[in-house]
Structures are given as structure tokens and as C-alpha cells.
Design a protein around this motif. Structure first.
Motif: not given
Length: 66
Positions: A1, A52, A55-56, A61-63
Motif C-alpha cells: 500500500e 497511467t 500502463r492500464e 498499472e499498480g505493479t
């Protein structure tokens, strides 16, 4: 997080503050440099949004993957 502030959030805060300077005290603090900075920050925000979206689309995204 994640902990701390996101770059996009900091950019938005800077834009908000500069807009305040442009309008506070009947515009007494307004100047072209503030307007230029707002424009540059808005461009930076758009670049980050594009990153973003890319990446999505690539599913990363989120990695930590590039």
C-alpha cells in the motif's frame, strides 16, 4: 500500500495554490509566471495521466513492471 502523496496529487495542490494567487486580493498577486506555471503543471498532469492509461492498457498499472 502506498504511503505519502502521489505526484499527481501534489501537482493538483500546486495548481490550486497558484490559481489562488492569481485571484486572491482582487488579483493583486497575479502574474504571467503563475499562469505559465499553471499551464506547465497541467501539461505534466496530462503526461502522467497518459502514462497511467498506457500502463492500464498493458496490464501493468499498480505493479513495479515497466
Amino acid at each position: 500500500e502506498p504511503n505519502g502523496a502521489f505526484v499527481a496529487t501534489v501537482i493538483l495542490a500546486a495548481i490550486d495554490r497558484l490559481r489562488f494567487y492569481q485571484t486572491a486580493a482582487q488579483g493583486r498577486f497575479a502574474c504571467q509566471q503563475n499562469a505559465d506555471a499553471i499551464e506547465a503543471l497541467a501539461m505534466a498532469r496530462a503526461y502522467l495521466e497518459n502514462r497511467t492509461k498506457d500502463r492500464e492498457a498493458r496490464g501493468v498499472e499498480g505493479t513495479a513492471q515497466v
